[in-house]
Scaffold this active site. Sequence first.
Site, PDB file in Angstrom:
ATOM      1  N   ASP A 202       0.904  -1.148   0.000  1.00 40.49           N
ATOM      2  CA  ASP A 202       0.000   0.000   0.000  1.00 40.49           C
ATOM      3  C   ASP A 202       0.936   1.188   0.000  1.00 40.49           C
ATOM      4  O   ASP A 202       1.521   1.530   1.037  1.00 40.49           O
ATOM      5  CB  ASP A 202      -0.884   0.005   1.246  1.00 40.49           C
ATOM      6  CG  ASP A 202      -1.890   1.135   1.194  1.00 40.49           C
ATOM      7  OD1 ASP A 202      -1.504   2.264   0.839  1.00 40.49           O
ATOM      8  OD2 ASP A 202      -3.068   0.900   1.492  1.00 40.49           O
ATOM      9  N   HIS A 203       1.122   1.794  -1.172  1.00 38.59           N
ATOM     10  CA  HIS A 203       2.233   2.740  -1.274  1.00 38.59           C
ATOM     11  C   HIS A 203       2.052   3.981  -0.391  1.00 38.59           C
ATOM     12  O   HIS A 203       3.021   4.654  -0.087  1.00 38.59           O
ATOM     13  CB  HIS A 203       2.512   3.112  -2.740  1.00 38.59           C
ATOM     14  CG  HIS A 203       1.556   4.107  -3.310  1.00 38.59           C
ATOM     15  ND1 HIS A 203       0.302   3.776  -3.725  1.00 38.59           N
ATOM     16  CD2 HIS A 203       1.669   5.432  -3.543  1.00 38.59           C
ATOM     17  CE1 HIS A 203      -0.319   4.848  -4.182  1.00 38.59           C
ATOM     18  NE2 HIS A 203       0.493   5.881  -4.083  1.00 38.59           N
ATOM     19  N   HIS A 265      -5.661   2.932   1.019  1.00 41.35           N
ATOM     20  CA  HIS A 265      -4.870   4.088   1.449  1.00 41.35           C
ATOM     21  C   HIS A 265      -5.498   4.874   2.611  1.00 41.35           C
ATOM     22  O   HIS A 265      -4.839   5.174   3.596  1.00 41.35           O
ATOM     23  CB  HIS A 265      -4.660   5.056   0.283  1.00 41.35           C
ATOM     24  CG  HIS A 265      -4.110   4.401  -0.954  1.00 41.35           C
ATOM     25  ND1 HIS A 265      -3.198   3.375  -0.908  1.00 41.35           N
ATOM     26  CD2 HIS A 265      -4.330   4.633  -2.264  1.00 41.35           C
ATOM     27  CE1 HIS A 265      -2.895   3.010  -2.141  1.00 41.35           C
ATOM     28  NE2 HIS A 265      -3.565   3.753  -2.982  1.00 41.35           N
TER      29      HIS A 265
END
Length: 513
Positions: A202-203, A265
């Site tokens: 999950d950047h 996010h």
Amino acid sequence: MNRAADQQQTNPLREGLSTRAVPQPCSVIIFGATGDLTHRKLIPAFYNLAADGELPPAVVIVGFARREKSDDEFRREMEEATRRFSRQTVRDEIWKTFGQSIFYHQSEFEDQGGYKSLADRLDKIDKEHGTRGNRLFYFAAAPDQFEPILKNLKAAGLNEACEGSWARVIVEKPFGKDLASARELNRIVRNSFAEEQTYRIDHFLGKETAQNILVLRFANAIFEPLWNTRYIDHVQITAAETLGVEGRAGYYEGAGALRDMVQNHLLQLLCLVAMEAPTDLSADSIRDEKVKVVRSLRRLSEKEVATNAVRGQYAQGAINGKPVTGYRAEKNVDQKSMTETFVALRLNIDNWRWWDVPIYMRVGKRLPKSGTEISVHFKKAPLVLFNKESTEHNVLVIRIQPDEGISLRMQAKMPGTSFRIEPVKMDFHYGTSFGKASPEAYERLLLDAMSGDATLFARRDEVEEAWAFIDIIEKAWAAKKDAPALSFYPAGSWGPEEADDLLARDGRAWRRL
Ligand code: BG6
């Protein structure tokens, strides 16, 4: 797999990083190597790590994809992409060496033979480049390809490493499209790789300020005593983008903003803001606390979805004075599409700390400004003395991007002979305080995966709990019974009016970014 080798190895000599694991030499095999993610994010991230001297001494990147291509062709493409998308300007002397560590392996994802030859090639690379039998498989392909890739990796014995080495897999989003498909995907991954080998990316968790939330909360003594229902009025989380769907309609049409951004996010950011202090900084201690937050999110009834969730879709409008088309007129989008490009939610966390503190979230494409921030709005000071006329709250703003930093708004007396009170800001900017640019999220996350540190990756239960929560809203929307209608907003506006009403009903308003 050798578990001992998969555990974090620390090197106390790394200045200022004594608690951080050290990334190890390895081959990184990217499935979907000709895709957008590889061009825009992955290879530029590797390049920047190389340029900053952060990569372990031996790292080899093997692009795995269907199209016929030589190593040299692939290198040239990657160089072009890096020159275009890299955070730092590409330096020829660095690319020259770095480029030589990139290889291309052509195969269909379903072709077992391609994996056998990959295994032979990796053995050879280990001997020639010193990558020590460590393998990091990166799934940047379409999710429907994950199953054949995983099966074939297992059949070729690539899911297990030799004694003293490790094999890990990074799985890109979308991690399922509802709870059932996420569970199924977890099952499929589990058939080939154990949970401690699995890194669900999950950047947003790799973004500098997201990581700083824990430091802000738990390395400073002054915030934690105030971080609860007694002092906090409400919390807002906004993720705004000026971009539209950008040629990703194939995926986005079936996803929408709720699945694309909130399930992963935004809920991850919420967890960092709302979690209890972990017992230590190990990946599992932190993730144990995060998952409790998602578990405590009040489950909405179908009726409540109608009053607590707003969905919108951008119509024709203008961004920075430039006209842009509406979502339904974008390429590959159904002209009657009901996909939401904007979501606003009012949530509650049912635990002692957050009892009666509403959490407002909004996310949208084609908004007037790009920016992600969390704002914590404190309760007002008692309305005696100076505050009689003032309506301002103290607000702590955590800017995730751009201009990463933290600011605190408070009241101050304006200079002069009268007693006028005005809000002022104490502001911390990463850029000026530390004098260096933050690395891209992918840089940090790739290093962590090479180090065996899963802290900033989502664990199986986190992902499933998040879907369990999101499914309720998706189902209510699909059933359309009490669900809100899809509201349209002109591109370049802050979403549909209903999003403002959501807060106005509670006597509140969205913070201006
Ligand atoms: C991705 C979403 O995960 O995050 C995109 O799929 C979104 O729709 C992107 O644009 C936003 O990430 P960032 O780092 O550009 O803010």
